[in-house]
Write a protein that holds these residues in place. Structure first.
Motif, PDB file in Angstrom:
ATOM      1  N   SER A 156     127.018  57.408  16.766  1.00 30.96           N
ATOM      2  CA  SER A 156     126.104  58.408  16.468  1.00 30.96           C
ATOM      3  C   SER A 156     124.916  58.194  17.309  1.00 30.96           C
ATOM      4  CB  SER A 156     125.626  58.202  15.008  1.00 30.96           C
ATOM      5  OG  SER A 156     126.838  58.347  14.138  1.00 30.96           O
ATOM      6  N   ARG A 157     123.998  59.278  17.306  1.00 31.50           N
ATOM      7  CA  ARG A 157     122.866  59.333  18.140  1.00 31.50           C
ATOM      8  C   ARG A 157     121.950  58.020  17.477  1.00 31.50           C
ATOM      9  NH1 ARG A 157     120.711  63.916  20.139  1.00 31.50           N
ATOM     10  NH2 ARG A 157     118.609  63.339  19.279  1.00 31.50           N
ATOM     11  N   GLY A 158     121.421  57.196  18.547  1.00 34.26           N
ATOM     12  CA  GLY A 158     120.543  56.310  18.119  1.00 34.26           C
ATOM     13  C   GLY A 158     121.112  54.807  18.181  1.00 34.26           C
ATOM     14  N   SER A 159     122.748  54.940  18.365  1.00 35.58           N
ATOM     15  CA  SER A 159     123.384  53.718  18.539  1.00 35.58           C
ATOM     16  C   SER A 159     123.293  52.873  19.636  1.00 35.58           C
ATOM     17  CB  SER A 159     125.022  54.130  17.971  1.00 35.58           C
ATOM     18  OG  SER A 159     125.230  54.757  19.076  1.00 35.58           O
ATOM     19  N   GLY A 160     122.915  53.498  20.695  1.00 39.94           N
ATOM     20  CA  GLY A 160     122.806  52.768  21.793  1.00 39.94           C
ATOM     21  C   GLY A 160     124.197  52.800  22.489  1.00 39.94           C
ATOM     22  N   ARG A 161     125.116  53.340  22.010  1.00 40.37           N
ATOM     23  CA  ARG A 161     126.704  53.276  22.644  1.00 40.37           C
ATOM     24  C   ARG A 161     127.066  54.891  23.011  1.00 40.37           C
ATOM     25  NH1 ARG A 161     125.037  49.158  22.715  1.00 40.37           N
ATOM     26  NH2 ARG A 161     125.683  46.996  22.050  1.00 40.37           N
ATOM     27  N   CYS A 162     126.180  55.801  22.824  1.00 40.17           N
ATOM     28  CA  CYS A 162     126.817  57.189  23.355  1.00 40.17           C
ATOM     29  C   CYS A 162     125.260  57.995  23.919  1.00 40.17           C
ATOM     30  CB  CYS A 162     127.168  57.880  22.165  1.00 40.17           C
ATOM     31  SG  CYS A 162     125.861  58.226  20.692  1.00 40.17           S
ATOM     32  N   ILE A 163     125.896  58.785  24.992  1.00 40.13           N
ATOM     33  CA  ILE A 163     124.895  59.599  25.422  1.00 40.13           C
ATOM     34  C   ILE A 163     124.415  61.024  24.523  1.00 40.13           C
ATOM     35  CG2 ILE A 163     124.424  61.121  27.362  1.00 40.13           C
ATOM     36  CD1 ILE A 163     124.615  58.219  28.590  1.00 40.13           C
ATOM     37  N   GLN A 164     123.104  60.896  24.643  1.00 40.43           N
ATOM     38  CA  GLN A 164     122.309  61.940  24.101  1.00 40.43           C
ATOM     39  C   GLN A 164     122.151  63.119  24.879  1.00 40.43           C
ATOM     40  OE1 GLN A 164     120.180  59.191  20.766  1.00 40.43           O
ATOM     41  NE2 GLN A 164     119.223  61.024  21.238  1.00 40.43           N
ATOM     42  N   MET A 165     122.468  64.238  24.453  1.00 40.94           N
ATOM     43  CA  MET A 165     121.949  65.476  25.315  1.00 40.94           C
ATOM     44  C   MET A 165     120.724  65.828  24.893  1.00 40.94           C
ATOM     45  SD  MET A 165     124.368  68.860  25.582  1.00 40.94           S
ATOM     46  CE  MET A 165     125.788  68.033  26.099  1.00 40.94           C
ATOM     47  N   TRP A 166     120.295  65.565  23.967  1.00 42.24           N
ATOM     48  CA  TRP A 166     118.939  65.968  23.168  1.00 42.24           C
ATOM     49  C   TRP A 166     118.215  64.606  22.880  1.00 42.24           C
ATOM     50  CZ3 TRP A 166     118.002  71.261  23.182  1.00 42.24           C
ATOM     51  CH2 TRP A 166     119.079  72.003  23.214  1.00 42.24           C
ATOM     52  N   PHE A 167     117.139  64.478  23.233  1.00 43.78           N
ATOM     53  CA  PHE A 167     116.216  63.458  22.917  1.00 43.78           C
ATOM     54  C   PHE A 167     114.823  63.810  23.049  1.00 43.78           C
ATOM     55  CE2 PHE A 167     117.263  62.394  27.211  1.00 43.78           C
ATOM     56  CZ  PHE A 167     116.152  62.181  27.757  1.00 43.78           C
ATOM     57  N   ASP A 168     113.716  63.155  22.253  1.00 42.28           N
ATOM     58  CA  ASP A 168     112.450  63.134  22.503  1.00 42.28           C
ATOM     59  C   ASP A 168     111.873  62.270  23.439  1.00 42.28           C
ATOM     60  OD1 ASP A 168     109.756  63.421  22.101  1.00 42.28           O
ATOM     61  OD2 ASP A 168     109.594  62.873  20.088  1.00 42.28           O
ATOM     62  N   PRO A 169     111.465  62.823  24.565  1.00 42.99           N
ATOM     63  CA  PRO A 169     110.854  61.720  25.544  1.00 42.99           C
ATOM     64  C   PRO A 169     109.600  60.832  25.246  1.00 42.99           C
ATOM     65  CG  PRO A 169     110.232  64.412  26.171  1.00 42.99           C
ATOM     66  CD  PRO A 169     111.062  64.227  24.975  1.00 42.99           C
ATOM     67  N   ALA A 170     108.932  61.305  24.149  1.00 43.95           N
ATOM     68  CA  ALA A 170     107.905  60.543  23.735  1.00 43.95           C
ATOM     69  C   ALA A 170     108.357  59.216  23.277  1.00 43.95           C
ATOM     70  CB  ALA A 170     106.928  61.343  22.597  1.00 43.95           C
ATOM     71  N   GLN A 171     109.628  59.358  22.781  1.00 48.91           N
ATOM     72  CA  GLN A 171     110.219  58.242  22.170  1.00 48.91           C
ATOM     73  C   GLN A 171     110.913  57.303  23.109  1.00 48.91           C
ATOM     74  OE1 GLN A 171     109.391  57.274  18.977  1.00 48.91           O
ATOM     75  NE2 GLN A 171     108.121  59.331  18.954  1.00 48.91           N
ATOM     76  N   GLY A 172     110.864  57.569  24.436  1.00 48.58           N
ATOM     77  CA  GLY A 172     111.778  56.995  25.437  1.00 48.58           C
ATOM     78  C   GLY A 172     113.016  57.756  25.692  1.00 48.58           C
ATOM     79  N   ASN A 173     113.733  57.188  26.541  1.00 50.39           N
ATOM     80  CA  ASN A 173     115.052  57.920  27.100  1.00 50.39           C
ATOM     81  C   ASN A 173     116.005  56.819  26.387  1.00 50.39           C
ATOM     82  OD1 ASN A 173     117.586  58.802  27.884  1.00 50.39           O
ATOM     83  ND2 ASN A 173     116.808  59.176  30.180  1.00 50.39           N
TER      84      ASN A 173
END
Length: 210
Positions: A156-173
């Protein structure tokens, strides 16, 4: 590097991008000069669906974190491609849900188009139907659309094991951590078998000596 004036959808990569402002602006057009690819090849693609394709192309053109999945190819129009990028399952699910009622005429968009006009058109005999007809599942869309450029991850998103197509750059990539993890795993897997055996033997010796 992209400037602050860059189109909204490519802006997550503004601080560290592999694309220019001009590339980003072209990506947001119905028929971009980058590829002469027309999203509306059957009928007007719904905006909710199109935003995923724009984001997909932003990721492809702008992300500096896809190195572990670059493969060499021998094709007339490119020498490299991405293969089996582990896309977070939620990003794929939302892409499919937002596009299921839009229309297309093909299940593989990498090849088989009619290009005689200079812009992609449906090949003879192809029928325009809903995305859900050509892509009955989220995986069918995300994996089949671009000849397995993506592989739907179980993570899932935020797991550090999959690429996110969508993210908030203010929280880092978050994709920086993902790329580092897979690059290290691939490098470890590329070690000669004798190296792995030697390390295992050394580990056992240290245990015994302790």
């Amino acid at each position: 590097m992209l400037s602050a004036a860059t189109e909204v959808q490519c802006s997550p990569w503004r601080k560290n991008a592999c694309c220019s402002v001009n590339t980003s602006q072209e990506l947001h057009k119905d028929t971009s000069r980058l590829y002469n690819f027309n999203w509306d090849h059957c009928r007007k693609m719904e905006p909710a669906c199109k935003r995923h394709f724009i984001q997909d192309t932003c990721l492809y053109e702008c992300s500096p974190n896809l190195g572990p999945w670059i493969r060499q190819v021998d094709q007339s129009w490119r020498k490299e491609r991405f293969l089996d990028v582990p896309l977070c399952k939620e990003d794929c699910q939302h892409w499919w849900e937002d596009c299921r009622t839009s229309y297309t005429c093909k299940s593989n968009w990498h090849q088989g188009w009619e290009w005689t006009s200079g812009v992609n058109k449906c090949p003879a005999g192809a029928t325009c139907r809903t995305f859900e007809s050509y892509f009955p599942t989220p995986a069918a869309l995300c994996e089949g659309l671009w000849s397995h450029s993506y592989k739907v991850s179980n993570y899932s998103r935020g797991s550090g094991r999959c690429i996110q197509m969508w993210f908030d750059p203010a929280q880092g990539n978050p994709n920086e951590e993902v790329a580092k993890f897979y690059a290290e795993a691939m490098n470890a897997g590329a070690m000669p078998q004798w190296t792995g055996a030697l390390l295992l033997s050394l580990a056992l010796m240290l245990q015994l000596s302790g």
